[in-house]
Write a protein that holds these residues in place. Structure first.
Motif, PDB file in Angstrom:
ATOM      1  N   MET A 116       0.842  -1.200   0.000  1.00 37.84           N
ATOM      2  CA  MET A 116       0.000   0.000   0.000  1.00 37.84           C
ATOM      3  C   MET A 116       0.878   1.252   0.000  1.00 37.84           C
ATOM      4  O   MET A 116       1.955   1.263   0.596  1.00 37.84           O
ATOM      5  CB  MET A 116      -0.906   0.020   1.245  1.00 37.84           C
ATOM      6  N   ARG A 117       0.375   2.288  -0.636  1.00 33.28           N
ATOM      7  CA  ARG A 117       1.122   3.527  -0.715  1.00 33.28           C
ATOM      8  C   ARG A 117       1.145   4.245   0.644  1.00 33.28           C
ATOM      9  O   ARG A 117       2.112   4.916   0.996  1.00 33.28           O
ATOM     10  CB  ARG A 117       0.495   4.433  -1.771  1.00 33.28           C
ATOM     11  N   PHE A 118       0.044   4.131   1.405  1.00 31.84           N
ATOM     12  CA  PHE A 118      -0.057   4.778   2.711  1.00 31.84           C
ATOM     13  C   PHE A 118      -0.575   3.779   3.740  1.00 31.84           C
ATOM     14  O   PHE A 118      -1.474   2.993   3.452  1.00 31.84           O
ATOM     15  CB  PHE A 118      -1.000   5.982   2.648  1.00 31.84           C
ATOM     16  N   ASP A 119       0.010   3.830   4.950  1.00 31.38           N
ATOM     17  CA  ASP A 119      -0.471   2.951   6.014  1.00 31.38           C
ATOM     18  C   ASP A 119      -1.022   3.726   7.208  1.00 31.38           C
ATOM     19  O   ASP A 119      -1.510   3.140   8.169  1.00 31.38           O
ATOM     20  CB  ASP A 119       0.634   1.995   6.475  1.00 31.38           C
ATOM     21  N   THR A 120      -0.951   5.055   7.150  1.00 31.51           N
ATOM     22  CA  THR A 120      -1.487   5.895   8.221  1.00 31.51           C
ATOM     23  C   THR A 120      -2.238   7.067   7.598  1.00 31.51           C
ATOM     24  O   THR A 120      -1.688   7.787   6.759  1.00 31.51           O
ATOM     25  CB  THR A 120      -0.361   6.445   9.120  1.00 31.51           C
ATOM     26  N   ILE A 121      -3.500   7.246   8.001  1.00 29.69           N
ATOM     27  CA  ILE A 121      -4.314   8.342   7.483  1.00 29.69           C
ATOM     28  C   ILE A 121      -4.801   9.202   8.654  1.00 29.69           C
ATOM     29  O   ILE A 121      -5.373   8.692   9.623  1.00 29.69           O
ATOM     30  CB  ILE A 121      -5.546   7.833   6.705  1.00 29.69           C
ATOM     31  N   LEU A 122      -4.569  10.499   8.556  1.00 23.92           N
ATOM     32  CA  LEU A 122      -5.066  11.464   9.534  1.00 23.92           C
ATOM     33  C   LEU A 122      -6.294  12.142   8.935  1.00 23.92           C
ATOM     34  O   LEU A 122      -6.216  12.766   7.884  1.00 23.92           O
ATOM     35  CB  LEU A 122      -3.999  12.507   9.857  1.00 23.92           C
TER      36      LEU A 122
END
Length: 230
Positions: free
Chosen positions: A1-7
């Motif tokens: 995945m490109r991102f593993d943390t979303i704010l």
């Protein structure tokens, strides 16, 4: 995945803030013997928007603007009352009338299933935000909730994001993205801190500012493609 943390931002991102604003202010002003008209509401919105913009620039603190906005409202509309009490009543009403934006729960479920870590980052008043989260059930999706009243800093200040990262036990900036509707707070804040940014433009407005997000979406489900789930 490109991102593993979303704010995620809250107001006008997860919550339909604009859609509930008139109803909440109408309920609050009625308690003070004021019959809210559309012109009065638009006057309030203009005052409120300008004060929040100035807070993001560091001119006012949030505590100052929450009372000042209704002092100015009384002056501009020729009405009278207790600004502090009206603000209190309004915050409670905003929380009580909170509704989720379309597709939010479905997207949060997909992110949870994919193992993406999500956190809530908001400049809103603590009391109102906690009521909104409880009323909508969104608090069930976030273990990490960061409200500027508690952190002591507000978006777009890098100190706010530094507080969040430390409290979360750290995250890889190259795999972290903030999603929000506020160009000056959410997107500029993400740029300041060196994380990716996603402008939630569900109102389909034109970005005439110099602030350029990495991604622009009109529906929350589009995040899944950006992350690389789909």
């Amino acid at each position: 995945m490109r991102f593993d943390t979303i704010l995620f931002d809250l107001d006008d991102t997860l919550i339909d803030f604009s859609g509930n604003e008139f109803k909440a202010l109408e309920e609050a002003t009625a308690k003070h013997g004021i019959e809210l008209t559309e012109d009065m509401f638009q006057a309030y919105r203009m005052i409120n928007r300008e004060l929040w913009n100035n807070m993001e620039k560091g001119i006012y603190t949030k505590k100052e603007i929450l009372s000042l906005r209704f002092d100015l409202f009384f002056v501009q509309t020729g009405t009278f009352g207790d600004a502090s009490q009206l603000n209190h009543d309004y915050l409670i009403a905003m929380g009580r009338h909170a509704k989720k934006n379309d597709g939010i729960v479905e997207t949060l479920e997909v992110l949870k299933e994919a193992g993406v870590r999500v956190a809530l980052v908001t400049n809103g008043a603590e009391m109102a935000q906690k009521i909104k989260l409880a009323v909508t059930g969104l608090d069930d999706y976030f273990e990490d909730i960061y409200i500027s009243d508690i952190t002591g800093f507000a978006k777009p200040d890098v100190k706010f994001f530094g507080f969040v990262e430390e409290a979360m036990g750290g995250f890889d900036k190259s795999k972290t993205m903030i999603v929000g509707d506020g160009l000056a707070s959410d997107i500029q804040g993400g740029i300041n801190y060196g994380i990716s940014t996603c402008w939630y433009n569900h109102h389909k407005t034109t970005n005439e500012s110099a602030i350029k997000p990495d991604y622009v979406i009109e529906h929350m489900s589009e995040i899944e493609g950006i992350i690389g789930i789909k």
